[in-house]
Write a protein that holds these residues in place. Structure first.
Motif, short mmCIF file in Angstrom:
data_model
loop_
_atom_site.label_atom_id
_atom_site.label_comp_id
_atom_site.label_asym_id
_atom_site.label_seq_id
_atom_site.Cartn_x
_atom_site.Cartn_y
_atom_site.Cartn_z
N ASN A 172 8.30 0.93 10.84
CA ASN A 172 9.71 1.23 10.69
C ASN A 172 10.43 0.00 10.16
O ASN A 172 9.89 -1.12 10.19
N ALA A 173 11.66 0.19 9.70
CA ALA A 173 12.47 -0.94 9.23
C ALA A 173 13.11 -1.60 10.46
O ALA A 173 14.26 -1.35 10.81
N TYR A 174 12.33 -2.46 11.12
CA TYR A 174 12.79 -3.06 12.38
C TYR A 174 13.30 -4.49 12.22
O TYR A 174 13.82 -5.07 13.17
N SER A 175 13.13 -5.10 11.04
CA SER A 175 13.62 -6.47 10.85
C SER A 175 13.93 -6.70 9.38
O SER A 175 13.49 -5.94 8.51
N GLU A 176 14.68 -7.73 9.10
CA GLU A 176 15.02 -8.07 7.72
C GLU A 176 13.85 -8.74 7.02
O GLU A 176 13.09 -9.48 7.63
N ASN A 177 13.71 -8.45 5.74
CA ASN A 177 12.69 -9.09 4.90
C ASN A 177 11.27 -8.87 5.40
O ASN A 177 10.39 -9.73 5.23
N GLN A 178 11.04 -7.73 6.06
CA GLN A 178 9.69 -7.46 6.54
C GLN A 178 8.80 -7.02 5.39
O GLN A 178 9.27 -6.50 4.37
N THR A 179 7.50 -7.23 5.54
CA THR A 179 6.53 -6.87 4.51
C THR A 179 5.96 -5.50 4.81
O THR A 179 5.48 -5.23 5.91
N ALA A 180 6.02 -4.62 3.82
CA ALA A 180 5.51 -3.24 4.00
C ALA A 180 3.99 -3.23 4.07
O ALA A 180 3.31 -4.10 3.50
N ARG A 181 3.43 -2.23 4.75
CA ARG A 181 1.98 -2.04 4.85
C ARG A 181 1.66 -0.57 4.64
O ARG A 181 2.26 0.30 5.27
N TYR A 182 0.70 -0.33 3.76
CA TYR A 182 0.34 1.04 3.41
C TYR A 182 -1.17 1.25 3.57
O TYR A 182 -1.97 0.40 3.15
N ASN A 183 -1.55 2.39 4.16
CA ASN A 183 -2.96 2.77 4.18
C ASN A 183 -3.37 3.22 2.79
O ASN A 183 -2.63 3.94 2.09
N ASP A 184 -4.57 2.83 2.38
CA ASP A 184 -5.11 3.20 1.08
C ASP A 184 -6.57 3.61 1.33
O ASP A 184 -7.40 2.76 1.67
N THR A 185 -6.88 4.91 1.16
CA THR A 185 -8.14 5.45 1.67
C THR A 185 -8.96 6.16 0.59
O THR A 185 -8.42 6.98 -0.15
N TYR A 186 -10.25 5.83 0.55
CA TYR A 186 -11.22 6.52 -0.30
C TYR A 186 -12.22 7.22 0.61
O TYR A 186 -12.67 6.63 1.61
N HIS A 207 -8.13 0.62 3.51
CA HIS A 207 -7.66 -0.74 3.30
C HIS A 207 -6.14 -0.77 3.46
O HIS A 207 -5.46 0.21 3.11
N ILE A 208 -5.63 -1.86 3.97
CA ILE A 208 -4.18 -2.03 4.10
C ILE A 208 -3.66 -2.74 2.86
O ILE A 208 -4.10 -3.84 2.53
N ILE A 209 -2.72 -2.10 2.17
CA ILE A 209 -2.06 -2.70 1.02
C ILE A 209 -0.80 -3.41 1.52
O ILE A 209 0.12 -2.78 2.03
N THR A 210 -0.78 -4.73 1.40
CA THR A 210 0.36 -5.51 1.88
C THR A 210 0.37 -6.87 1.19
O THR A 210 -0.54 -7.18 0.41
N ASN A 211 1.36 -7.66 1.47
CA ASN A 211 1.49 -9.00 0.91
C ASN A 211 1.39 -10.02 2.05
O ASN A 211 2.18 -9.99 2.99
N THR A 212 0.39 -10.89 1.97
CA THR A 212 0.18 -11.88 3.03
C THR A 212 0.56 -13.30 2.58
O THR A 212 0.16 -14.27 3.21
N SER A 213 1.32 -13.40 1.48
CA SER A 213 1.69 -14.73 0.99
C SER A 213 2.57 -15.50 1.96
O SER A 213 2.58 -16.73 1.97
#
Length: 246
Positions: A210-224, A38-44
């Motif tokens: 990568n940090a390619y833009s300002e105020n970008q939203t991070a995305r993390y893999n989360d695996t079981y 699952h991708i852990i991120t903020n889609t607000s």
């Protein structure tokens, strides 16, 4: 601290490592299993977007160094292998017919310490629980994406696509680091073979981008994942020499 004391400490550590090595056992094997990523991120800040988990598979080649005299400690283990970390980006509301399925293939190297519990660990104890704790490093080898999007020629229709993922050196972070925790059962029918089944959780601690833009939203893999494995005890070099001399 004088030179003699320093030398004494160094020699004591060297002697301890030498004795530990003499009483170590090496196991090698194979394992495979299925996982859910699952991708852990903020889609607000992205209305009509949601990320959904997807299933994949993985396999590895465990190498475990077990120390005799420590029955509660299963040793240090490394498992170089292949892992899929898949997910879906699904549009919602009016855009619900649109989606993208991502299949991401990683080379991964988990390194962990193994602890045993639930038994007396004597010669008759063949079934016991295991706890693995450690971390991993991975490299994003390649990817594939398929889905449905609005046709650029006709915004009232959709078109299907199925293609290799194209990496962006500016956007994509192809290296990742993460933590690892596993809980399972091991069975030893004899001194040569070890069979195991284990549930493992591997959250990624580094951003997929990568940090390619300002105020970008991070995305993390989360695996079981759930893994089934077999390991074989390699006879020690000392043991082989003693048999050859006979």
């Amino acid at each position: 601290m004088n030179i003699n004391k320093k030398l004494s400490i160094v020699l004591s550590i060297a002697a301890l490592l030498f004795v530990t090595q003499l009483h170590a056992q090496l196991y090698v094997g194979v394992e495979g299993g299925a996982n859910n990523n699952h991708i852990i991120t903020n889609t607000s800040d992205k209305p009509f977007f949601t990320y959904e988990s997807s299933y994949g598979y993985s396999f590895g080649l465990p190498i475990r160094y077990e120390f005799r005299g420590l029955p509660w400690f299963g040793g240090i283990q490394a498992i170089p292998g292949f892992v899929q970390k898949n997910y879906r980006m699904q549009r919602t509301g009016f855009y619900s017919p649109m989606y993208q399925d991502y299949q991401n293939n990683y080379l991964e190297l988990p390194i962990m310490a193994q602890f045993r519990f639930g038994g007396h660990f004597n010669k008759q104890q063949r079934l016991y629980g295991i706890l693995n704790l450690g971390g991993f490093g991975g490299y994003w080898m390649n990817g594939h994406v398929k889905g449905r999007a609005l046709s650029p020629m006709d915004l009232t229709n959709y078109q299907e696509f199925d293609e290799a993922y194209t990496f962006s050196t500016e956007r994509d972070n192809r290296f990742e680091l993460g933590a690892l925790a596993g809980l399972g059962i091991q069975y030893m029918p004899n001194k040569k073979y070890v069979f195991s089944i284990e549930a493992r959780y591997t959250p990624t601690l580094t951003d997929q981008q990568n940090a390619y833009s300002e105020n970008q939203t991070a995305r993390y893999n989360d695996t079981y994942g759930v893994f089934v494995g077999m390991q074989y005890h390699l006879p020690s070099l000392k043991h082989n020499k003693s048999k050859a001399s006979k």
